[in-house]
Design an enzyme around this catalytic site. Structure first.
Site, PDB file in Angstrom:
ATOM      1  N   SER A 184       0.773  -0.500   0.156  1.00 17.69           N
ATOM      2  CA  SER A 184       0.032  -0.263   0.127  1.00 17.69           C
ATOM      3  C   SER A 184       1.085   0.826   0.075  1.00 17.69           C
ATOM      4  O   SER A 184       1.559   1.769  -1.230  1.00 17.69           O
ATOM      5  CB  SER A 184      -0.821   0.130   0.997  1.00 17.69           C
ATOM      6  OG  SER A 184      -1.697   0.724   1.173  1.00 17.69           O
ATOM      7  N   GLU A 304      -8.912  -5.710  -3.918  1.00 14.78           N
ATOM      8  CA  GLU A 304      -8.407  -4.241  -3.314  1.00 14.78           C
ATOM      9  C   GLU A 304      -9.649  -4.344  -2.368  1.00 14.78           C
ATOM     10  O   GLU A 304      -9.527  -4.078  -1.019  1.00 14.78           O
ATOM     11  CB  GLU A 304      -7.840  -3.637  -3.954  1.00 14.78           C
ATOM     12  CG  GLU A 304      -6.536  -4.488  -4.273  1.00 14.78           C
ATOM     13  CD  GLU A 304      -5.104  -4.098  -3.631  1.00 14.78           C
ATOM     14  OE1 GLU A 304      -5.183  -4.044  -2.756  1.00 14.78           O
ATOM     15  OE2 GLU A 304      -4.623  -5.158  -4.210  1.00 14.78           O
ATOM     16  N   HIS A 404      -7.466  -5.713   0.137  1.00 15.49           N
ATOM     17  CA  HIS A 404      -6.755  -5.387   0.826  1.00 15.49           C
ATOM     18  C   HIS A 404      -6.255  -5.843   1.232  1.00 15.49           C
ATOM     19  O   HIS A 404      -6.509  -5.976   3.228  1.00 15.49           O
ATOM     20  CB  HIS A 404      -6.166  -3.261   0.431  1.00 15.49           C
ATOM     21  CG  HIS A 404      -5.737  -3.085   0.797  1.00 15.49           C
ATOM     22  ND1 HIS A 404      -4.772  -2.842  -0.469  1.00 15.49           N
ATOM     23  CD2 HIS A 404      -5.236  -2.009   2.097  1.00 15.49           C
ATOM     24  CE1 HIS A 404      -3.977  -1.294  -0.154  1.00 15.49           C
ATOM     25  NE2 HIS A 404      -4.034  -1.536   1.557  1.00 15.49           N
TER      26      HIS A 404
END
Length: 483
Positions: A184, A304, A404
């Site tokens: 990320s 995600e 995610h």
């Protein structure tokens, strides 16, 4: 107990399951007083043995807002000396082992190295010296001021990598064989590091998990600084912010950035094109060959968006009208919803929009990066190999799917840790963790994770419910919508 000499003084760690662990080693001076909005400064040396047996202070931050606070634990350890790092090694003093340096995510305003799923013992067990680090977050790490340098948090990461270069041999690592990996915001940071002249020679390979090259100009990034200044009723300068009590500053930051997410937008923090550490847009620089000679592994997770869309209930609140409004706002191709729906029978408008947003923000930019690097294969300066993966195993927890951050426990082989269990549940497939962890170790060791490098066939190692297998050009019709 294990004692290792560093350039600043000796440190004593602990031995856990046959692995020497050193926690909370300072790599830069505490960013307080005149150093609060300044570049990282050298650590004052020490003579007596520093006890490196517990995680050091974390960077000042607010906790995650509900409902993410129940899924993403974010330890808060008080103290000023937040610029610290941790080392896991099975053979201190026995140099020559590959090194992996983890840069955590958290939208540049959350996260730390103290998260349990980031434990490095499995890497050390498999012959890697692993390092994790803290860096300044939020307004203190990524504020934009007329009287202070930008990208202070990124400068912290560079200082930590310089510490690795200068000290890691004493812990058994090879300073000429360093791989940076992050997820990320950590991956976004690494993309900038790949393109930065300040990080040349500090690492040999890079892994970008669920984060693509991106940075904004000073004016856009400064909007968050100005919004926080309005809440504080002070001028938007580093000198004025430095006089504000930290708790009050964090409260203003929380108020100014409430409601934003990395996928849905809103006010937040960004890397800044500053003409120095980030001299230009990283995607542009990398396409031109800024990271030639460095092997890169990139990828993301199939779903995600579900980390933000599902727990909040947003996925159910998006109807057909909202979907088409988003298509218009984001200038997406008009045929996009139909193309995505064709491979997702029964998907709701919110799920269709989520899949589109995931591709636009993450999968497509990473594919573009891989394509650009592959297109330079004939360049006299070898561009380095590029490998692409996708994590597709759907979590049974809270209908999160392959959301995610889900892959982290698999990469670290830490599925039993409390933080991993929150996302994966107790039935996550261990064979998938073994395969993914083994690939990351192989990549760090020699630059080849075990599947074909990127080419016109678009091979993607897919870690899914049916195991790990290479898929050629997955969902190609959807990807081509954004080209």
């Amino acid at each position: 107990m294990s004692v290792v000499d560093t350039a600043c003084g000796p440190v004593r760690g602990t031995v856990e399951d046959g692995v020497a662990v050193f926690r909370g080693i300072p790599y830069a001076a505490a960013p307080v007083g005149p150093l609060r909005f300044a570049p990282p400064a050298p650590v004052p040396p020490w003579e007596s043995v520093l006890e490196a047996t517990a995680f050091g202070p974390t960077a000042p931050k607010n906790p995650y807002a509900p409902p993410l606070d129940a899924l993403l634990p974010d330890p808060d350890i008080p103290g000023d000396a937040c610029l610290n790092l941790n080392v896991w090694t099975a053979a201190p003093g026995d140099g020559g082992r590959p090194v992996m340096v983890w840069i955590h995510g958290g939208a540049l305003r959350n996260g730390s190295s103290a998260v349990s799923s980031y434990d490095g013992r499995a890497f050390a067990r498999d012959g890697v010296v692993m390092v994790s680090l803290n860096y300044r977050l939020g307004i203190e790490g990524f504020g934009v001021f007329p009287d202070a340098p930008a990208n202070l948090g990124l400068r912290d990461q560079i200082a930590a990598l310089a510490w690795v270069r200068d000290n890691i041999r004493a812990f058994g690592g090879d300073p000429d064989n360093v791989t940076v990996f992050g997820e990320s915001a950590g991956a976004i940071s690494i993309a900038a590091l790949l393109a930065s002249p300040h990080s040349k020679g500090l690492f040999r390979r890079a892994v970008l998990q669920s984060g693509a090259p991106t940075a904004v100009d000073r004016a856009e990034a400064a909007r968050t600084t100005h919004a926080i200044a309005e809440h504080l009723d002070v001028p938007p300068t580093a000198a004025d912010f430095a006089r504000v009590d930290r708790a009050r500053l964090l409260a203003a930051q929380r108020a100014a950035t409430a409601g934003g997410t990395p996928l849905t937008g809103g006010r937040g923090f960004h890397l800044v094109v500053d003409g120095d550490v980030v001299p230009e847009d990283p995607a542009t620089a990398l396409a031109r060959g800024a990271a030639d000679g460095i092997d890169v592994l990139v990828g993301g997770n199939t779903d995600e968006y579900r980390l933000w869309f599902v727990p909040s209930g947003l996925v159910d609140r998006i109807g057909s009208t909202a979907l088409w409004a988003a298509v218009l706002k984001d200038r997406a191709p008009w045929r996009a919803p139909g193309v995505y729906r064709a491979t997702r029978p029964g998907a709701s408008p919110g799920e269709i929009l989520g899949a589109m947003v995931t591709d636009k923000a993450l999968r497509v930019p990473l594919n573009r990066l891989a394509d650009a690097r592959a297109g330079r294969a004939g360049h006299p300066d070898r561009p380095g190999r590029t490998f692409v993966y996708e994590f597709a195993w759907p979590s049974p927890q809270h209908d999160l799917g392959a959301c995610h951050a889900l892959e982290i426990g698999f990469v670290f082989d830490t599925l039993d840790t409390p933080d991993s269990l929150l996302l994966t549940g107790a039935t996550a497939p261990r064979h998938l963790a073994e395969a993914m962890h083994r690939a990351w170790v192989a990549f760090a060791r020699g630059g080849d994770p075990g599947w074909p490098q990127w080419s016109t066939e678009r091979p993607v190692m897919t870690y899914g419910a049916d195991g790990a297998r290479v898929v050629l050009a997955p969902r190609e019709r959807e990807r081509r919508l954004w080209v």
